[in-house]
Design a protein around this motif. Sequence first.
Motif, PDB file in Angstrom:
ATOM      1  N   ALA A  97       0.815  -1.213   0.000  1.00  0.00           N
ATOM      2  CA  ALA A  97       0.000   0.000   0.000  1.00  0.00           C
ATOM      3  C   ALA A  97       0.854   1.270   0.000  1.00  0.00           C
ATOM      4  O   ALA A  97       0.418   2.309  -0.512  1.00  0.00           O
ATOM      5  N   THR A  98       2.052   1.175   0.553  1.00  0.00           N
ATOM      6  CA  THR A  98       2.943   2.341   0.558  1.00  0.00           C
ATOM      7  C   THR A  98       3.751   2.429  -0.724  1.00  0.00           C
ATOM      8  O   THR A  98       4.613   3.302  -0.845  1.00  0.00           O
ATOM      9  N   GLY A  99       3.515   1.521  -1.649  1.00  0.00           N
ATOM     10  CA  GLY A  99       4.163   1.590  -2.950  1.00  0.00           C
ATOM     11  C   GLY A  99       5.434   0.774  -3.083  1.00  0.00           C
ATOM     12  O   GLY A  99       6.081   0.796  -4.123  1.00  0.00           O
ATOM     13  N   ASP A 100       5.810   0.033  -2.061  1.00  0.00           N
ATOM     14  CA  ASP A 100       7.030  -0.775  -2.125  1.00  0.00           C
ATOM     15  C   ASP A 100       6.656  -2.226  -2.447  1.00  0.00           C
ATOM     16  O   ASP A 100       6.661  -3.096  -1.577  1.00  0.00           O
ATOM     17  N   VAL A 101       6.344  -2.473  -3.689  1.00  0.00           N
ATOM     18  CA  VAL A 101       5.840  -3.778  -4.118  1.00  0.00           C
ATOM     19  C   VAL A 101       6.918  -4.855  -4.019  1.00  0.00           C
ATOM     20  O   VAL A 101       6.618  -6.010  -3.687  1.00  0.00           O
ATOM     21  N   VAL A 102       8.179  -4.505  -4.265  1.00  0.00           N
ATOM     22  CA  VAL A 102       9.255  -5.499  -4.208  1.00  0.00           C
ATOM     23  C   VAL A 102       9.414  -6.014  -2.775  1.00  0.00           C
ATOM     24  O   VAL A 102       9.481  -7.230  -2.545  1.00  0.00           O
ATOM     25  N   ARG A 103       9.488  -5.098  -1.815  1.00  0.00           N
ATOM     26  CA  ARG A 103       9.610  -5.536  -0.413  1.00  0.00           C
ATOM     27  C   ARG A 103       8.355  -6.280   0.040  1.00  0.00           C
ATOM     28  O   ARG A 103       8.439  -7.209   0.843  1.00  0.00           O
ATOM     29  N   ALA A 104       7.192  -5.882  -0.467  1.00  0.00           N
ATOM     30  CA  ALA A 104       5.948  -6.589  -0.130  1.00  0.00           C
ATOM     31  C   ALA A 104       5.998  -8.021  -0.649  1.00  0.00           C
ATOM     32  O   ALA A 104       5.596  -8.959   0.050  1.00  0.00           O
ATOM     33  N   ALA A 105       6.504  -8.205  -1.857  1.00  0.00           N
ATOM     34  CA  ALA A 105       6.615  -9.560  -2.428  1.00  0.00           C
ATOM     35  C   ALA A 105       7.630 -10.392  -1.649  1.00  0.00           C
ATOM     36  O   ALA A 105       7.407 -11.589  -1.411  1.00  0.00           O
ATOM     37  N   ILE A 106       8.733  -9.754  -1.256  1.00  0.00           N
ATOM     38  CA  ILE A 106       9.737 -10.471  -0.449  1.00  0.00           C
ATOM     39  C   ILE A 106       9.127 -10.891   0.886  1.00  0.00           C
ATOM     40  O   ILE A 106       9.308 -12.032   1.337  1.00  0.00           O
ATOM     41  N   MET A 107       8.382  -9.985   1.516  1.00  0.00           N
ATOM     42  CA  MET A 107       7.755 -10.304   2.800  1.00  0.00           C
ATOM     43  C   MET A 107       6.738 -11.422   2.644  1.00  0.00           C
ATOM     44  O   MET A 107       6.703 -12.357   3.455  1.00  0.00           O
ATOM     45  N   ALA A 108       5.934 -11.361   1.599  1.00  0.00           N
ATOM     46  CA  ALA A 108       4.925 -12.399   1.383  1.00  0.00           C
ATOM     47  C   ALA A 108       5.588 -13.752   1.095  1.00  0.00           C
ATOM     48  O   ALA A 108       5.158 -14.785   1.619  1.00  0.00           O
ATOM     49  N   GLY A 109       6.633 -13.746   0.298  1.00  0.00           N
ATOM     50  CA  GLY A 109       7.342 -14.991  -0.001  1.00  0.00           C
ATOM     51  C   GLY A 109       8.013 -15.576   1.221  1.00  0.00           C
ATOM     52  O   GLY A 109       7.927 -16.784   1.483  1.00  0.00           O
ATOM     53  N   TRP A 110       8.697 -14.728   2.001  1.00  0.00           N
ATOM     54  CA  TRP A 110       9.369 -15.191   3.226  1.00  0.00           C
ATOM     55  C   TRP A 110       8.343 -15.711   4.232  1.00  0.00           C
ATOM     56  O   TRP A 110       8.555 -16.730   4.884  1.00  0.00           O
ATOM     57  N   GLY A 111       7.229 -15.002   4.334  1.00  0.00           N
ATOM     58  CA  GLY A 111       6.193 -15.439   5.268  1.00  0.00           C
ATOM     59  C   GLY A 111       5.604 -16.782   4.884  1.00  0.00           C
ATOM     60  O   GLY A 111       5.412 -17.654   5.730  1.00  0.00           O
ATOM     61  N   ALA A 112       5.326 -16.945   3.594  1.00  0.00           N
ATOM     62  CA  ALA A 112       4.718 -18.202   3.139  1.00  0.00           C
ATOM     63  C   ALA A 112       5.692 -19.365   3.206  1.00  0.00           C
ATOM     64  O   ALA A 112       5.311 -20.489   3.566  1.00  0.00           O
ATOM     65  N   LEU A 113       6.954 -19.115   2.866  1.00  0.00           N
ATOM     66  CA  LEU A 113       7.928 -20.209   2.804  1.00  0.00           C
ATOM     67  C   LEU A 113       8.608 -20.493   4.133  1.00  0.00           C
ATOM     68  O   LEU A 113       8.779 -21.654   4.504  1.00  0.00           O
TER      69      LEU A 113
END
Length: 186
Positions: A97-113
């Motif tokens: 939501a703050t516009g940092d899509v790359v860090r959001a994807a990293i967070m989502a991937g790390w969280g899921a994996l």
Amino acid sequence: MFFFFRDGGRMVRALRDLIPMEGATKDAILDRFAETLSAVVLGSVLTAAAQGLLGGLAYWALGVPFSALLAGATAFLSLLPYGGPLVWVGVAIWLAATGDVVRAAIMAGWGALAISSADNIIRPLVIGGRTQIPTVFLFFGILGGLQAYGFLGMFLGPAVIAILVAFARIFREQYASEQPATPPPI
């Protein structure tokens, strides 16, 4: 909780008297039950700590503000079924939501994996290692307990499985060692 601390010993003795078996068998079943509950609590606490640590490392590495507070929230909510993802999914949504899509994807991937996988690795290892119950039985015991009893089922499911395994072992020790009766001559 107060009443369990105050009257727990008396309740266990009353329950022990209700079991229609020999004294040594009763003690073996109650010991197995206590051992399993202890292992489930330890497994839950270690899993929550690992998820909080893994989440905290991700929050800190990604530069998320209040990473220590979020790590504590991740650990605390990890004690509840499906509670751990609430924090890291929220962080991923906030980053997006703050516009940092790359860090959001990293967070989502790390969280899921990593963060969510800790629950599938640590809890069965700790519980199975201490109770000597096969991991597949524990897995279905935890899932079935959650389905039937909600949060308490996470503790009751493995305990019921442990008691069933204890009954099976007692049955095998008492009856499987006996020599089979010879059939009468025809």
